[in-house]
Design an enzyme around this catalytic site. Structure first.
Site, PDB file in Angstrom:
ATOM      1  N   CYS A 143      -5.055  -8.097  62.715  1.00 27.74           N
ATOM      2  CA  CYS A 143      -6.760  -7.664  62.903  1.00 27.74           C
ATOM      3  C   CYS A 143      -7.231  -8.559  62.890  1.00 27.74           C
ATOM      4  CB  CYS A 143      -6.450  -6.420  61.607  1.00 27.74           C
ATOM      5  SG  CYS A 143      -6.464  -7.439  60.328  1.00 27.74           S
ATOM      6  N   GLN A 144      -8.627  -8.868  61.804  1.00 28.69           N
ATOM      7  CA  GLN A 144      -9.211 -10.131  61.775  1.00 28.69           C
ATOM      8  C   GLN A 144      -9.470 -10.772  60.833  1.00 28.69           C
ATOM      9  OE1 GLN A 144     -11.272 -10.730  64.884  1.00 28.69           O
ATOM     10  NE2 GLN A 144     -11.699 -12.282  63.562  1.00 28.69           N
TER      11      GLN A 144
END
Length: 234
Positions: A143-144
């Site tokens: 994910c980020q």
């Protein structure tokens, strides 16, 4: 009491408790299976947390498949080529009064400054992953920032996936060129949107203006004083 002994007697996998008194009489307890006396242990795989360099090796050498669990907006800005995409959160478009109010507040603050959509947990997340990947598949979840991938890994582990790794601190730590990517920005910048994205440019412009004003007042004080006199009072 004196002359009393307690011992166990086992035969063919069956055990009995024997109480022997001082007069030689034996009192046998209830039969119990040895299998029933053993404790059951469940072996559970642990999620691996890896750095960007280790993640690259997992994909290139160990054959891990990349699963991106970010929302669609971040995914479209930049993602690892040939990855799977199943968002852990999806946009919440419900229009009941409570959700509408929360979405309005979100869009005027977090959504405006950070470009983050108003979302809710994806109820079909696990099922969507299972429809594309087998439980024995080696998975690198990204994910980020690293929070959503950790939550997704926990869900998938509970659903039977045993070969799961997570990118520590997310794609924001990935240097350009580490993975072949698709999109209009670098992987590490895919989380930047909204006013935050242009904050640096605004600060640079304001700083330049202030410096120029300071230099003008310093080297041309007479002209600066005349300009101040032109400004209406009050």
């Amino acid at each position: 009491m004196a002359g009393t002994a307690i011992y166990t007697s086992c035969n063919l996998g069956r055990c009995r408790l024997v109480l022997k008194t001082h007069n030689g009489r034996s009192m046998q307890g209830k039969l119990a299976s040895q299998c029933q006396m053993r404790r059951n242990f469940t072996v559970k795989a642990e999620v691996r947390f890896v750095t960007a360099d280790d993640a690259k090796e997992l994909v290139a050498v160990d054959g891990y498949n990349v699963l991106d669990v970010r929302d669609i907006s971040q995914f479209e800005r930049a993602h690892i080529k040939t990855c799977y995409h199943v968002p852990l959160f999806v946009e919440n478009t419900d229009n009941d009064p409570g959700t509408f109010l929360l979405r309005t507040v979100h869009n005027n603050f977090s959504g405006l400054f950070f470009g983050i959509p108003f979302t809710r947990p994806n109820p079909d997340f696990v099922q969507s992953v299972k429809s594309q990947l087998q439980p024995e598949t080696k998975l690198l979840i990204v994910c980020q920032e690293g929070l959503r991938s950790a939550a997704a890994a926990n869900k998938l582990e509970e659903a039977g996936f045993q070969n799961v790794a997570c990118l520590t601190s997310g794609l924001q730590t990935v240097k350009p060129g580490t993975f072949e990517s698709v999109g209009n920005t670098e992987l590490q910048n895919a989380g930047k949107a909204g006013l935050v994205q242009i904050q640096g440019k605004i600060s640079a412009v304001l700083g330049t203006v202030l410096i120029c004003a300071y230099l003008f007042i310093t080297f041309f004080p007479d002209q600066a004083e005349k300009l101040f006199q032109l400004v209406p009072a009050g």
